[in-house]
Design a protein around this motif. Structure first.
Motif, PDB file in Angstrom:
ATOM      1  N   LEU A  46       0.834  -1.199   0.000  1.00  0.00           N
ATOM      2  CA  LEU A  46       0.000   0.000   0.000  1.00  0.00           C
ATOM      3  C   LEU A  46       0.872   1.255   0.000  1.00  0.00           C
ATOM      4  CD1 LEU A  46      -2.714  -1.105   2.594  1.00  0.00           C
ATOM      5  CD2 LEU A  46      -2.732  -1.363   0.097  1.00  0.00           C
ATOM      6  N   PRO A  47       0.294   2.397  -0.380  1.00  0.00           N
ATOM      7  CA  PRO A  47       1.074   3.640  -0.453  1.00  0.00           C
ATOM      8  C   PRO A  47       1.072   4.402   0.882  1.00  0.00           C
ATOM      9  CG  PRO A  47      -1.105   4.003  -1.389  1.00  0.00           C
ATOM     10  CD  PRO A  47      -1.047   2.552  -0.971  1.00  0.00           C
ATOM     11  N   PHE A  48       2.252   4.619   1.414  1.00  0.00           N
ATOM     12  CA  PHE A  48       2.407   5.407   2.634  1.00  0.00           C
ATOM     13  C   PHE A  48       3.243   6.637   2.330  1.00  0.00           C
ATOM     14  CE2 PHE A  48       1.359   1.261   4.260  1.00  0.00           C
ATOM     15  CZ  PHE A  48       0.511   1.551   5.316  1.00  0.00           C
ATOM     16  N   ALA A  71       0.931   5.128  -6.648  1.00  0.00           N
ATOM     17  CA  ALA A  71       1.533   3.925  -7.242  1.00  0.00           C
ATOM     18  C   ALA A  71       3.040   3.926  -7.049  1.00  0.00           C
ATOM     19  CB  ALA A  71       1.173   3.833  -8.722  1.00  0.00           C
ATOM     20  N   ARG A  72       3.654   5.086  -7.186  1.00  0.00           N
ATOM     21  CA  ARG A  72       5.105   5.197  -6.965  1.00  0.00           C
ATOM     22  C   ARG A  72       5.452   4.858  -5.516  1.00  0.00           C
ATOM     23  NH1 ARG A  72       8.827  10.051  -9.156  1.00  0.00           N
ATOM     24  NH2 ARG A  72      10.692   9.600  -7.976  1.00  0.00           N
ATOM     25  N   VAL A 141     -12.925  -0.877  -4.317  1.00  0.00           N
ATOM     26  CA  VAL A 141     -12.416  -0.585  -2.980  1.00  0.00           C
ATOM     27  C   VAL A 141     -11.145  -1.407  -2.760  1.00  0.00           C
ATOM     28  CG1 VAL A 141     -13.760  -2.380  -1.793  1.00  0.00           C
ATOM     29  CG2 VAL A 141     -13.106  -0.306  -0.557  1.00  0.00           C
ATOM     30  N   LEU A 142     -10.250  -0.864  -1.936  1.00  0.00           N
ATOM     31  CA  LEU A 142      -9.027  -1.565  -1.558  1.00  0.00           C
ATOM     32  C   LEU A 142      -8.928  -1.602  -0.034  1.00  0.00           C
ATOM     33  CD1 LEU A 142      -6.519  -0.124  -4.176  1.00  0.00           C
ATOM     34  CD2 LEU A 142      -7.182  -2.530  -3.921  1.00  0.00           C
ATOM     35  N   VAL A 148      -4.214   2.863  -4.064  1.00  0.00           N
ATOM     36  CA  VAL A 148      -3.570   1.935  -4.984  1.00  0.00           C
ATOM     37  C   VAL A 148      -2.940   0.817  -4.162  1.00  0.00           C
ATOM     38  CG1 VAL A 148      -1.772   1.684  -6.776  1.00  0.00           C
ATOM     39  CG2 VAL A 148      -3.026   3.834  -6.585  1.00  0.00           C
ATOM     40  N   GLU A 149      -2.840  -0.365  -4.760  1.00  0.00           N
ATOM     41  CA  GLU A 149      -2.108  -1.484  -4.173  1.00  0.00           C
ATOM     42  C   GLU A 149      -1.293  -2.130  -5.287  1.00  0.00           C
ATOM     43  OE1 GLU A 149      -2.882  -5.690  -1.758  1.00  0.00           O
ATOM     44  OE2 GLU A 149      -4.569  -4.354  -2.173  1.00  0.00           O
TER      45      GLU A 149
END
Length: 162
Positions: A46-48, A71-72, A141-142, A148-149
């Motif tokens: 996941l994006p942190f 995403a990056r 949903v994620l 993004v995942e």
């Protein structure tokens, strides 16, 4: 002996002004990485950003650029998980495939452009070995409301010297 892959990754991170985050712990009943048959399979990342999860839906409050950045950030976490699982990057032969899941409004169709945030980072970090196959999928949903995942499959050598 120096590790040319690790050297390339570290140089690329510095050139991009990025640092690898601490590899995230699983949020449920799974492990972050499994090595099998010469491949490293990475669970979805996941994006942190600054310790906070990037949440939201593309096409409903999040722009394409924000999705690419999310995403990056997932790609950075993929790299952090590779390093955590292997103790470095010396065994990485190739990033084989990324699966990119985009939290999308029903009419949002730019999942491939969002996924480029992770794909372009893999090439920047790993050079030609970062060029990969990819899926970019819109989902309603994620986990935890993430924007993004990204999951990954990485080809490994038997040792850092191969």
């Amino acid at each position: 002996m120096t590790d040319p892959v690790a050297d390339h990754v570290e140089r690329a991170l510095a050139d991009l002004g990025l640092t690898l985050p601490k590899a995230a712990a699983p949020v449920a009943a799974y492990v972050p990485a499994v090595e099998a048959g010469g491949l490293l399979h990475l669970s979805g990342q996941l994006p942190f950003k600054d310790g906070a999860l990037v949440t939201g839906r593309l096409g409903e409050g999040l722009s394409l650029e924000e999705g690419q950045e999310a995403a990056r950030l997932c790609g950075l976490m993929v790299a952090a998980q590779i390093k955590a699982a292997l103790g470095g990057f010396g065994r990485v032969r190739r990033i084989v495939k990324l699966g990119v899941y985009v939290n999308s409004a029903p009419d949002f169709t730019q999942q491939p452009q969002v996924a480029n945030g992770a794909s372009e980072l893999m090439v920047a970090l790993f050079g030609d070995a970062g060029r990969h196959a990819r899926s970019a999928v819109g989902v309603p949903v994620l986990p935890l409301g993430a924007a993004v995942e990204v999951d990954a499959i990485v080809e490994l050598s038997a040792s850092a010297l191969d």
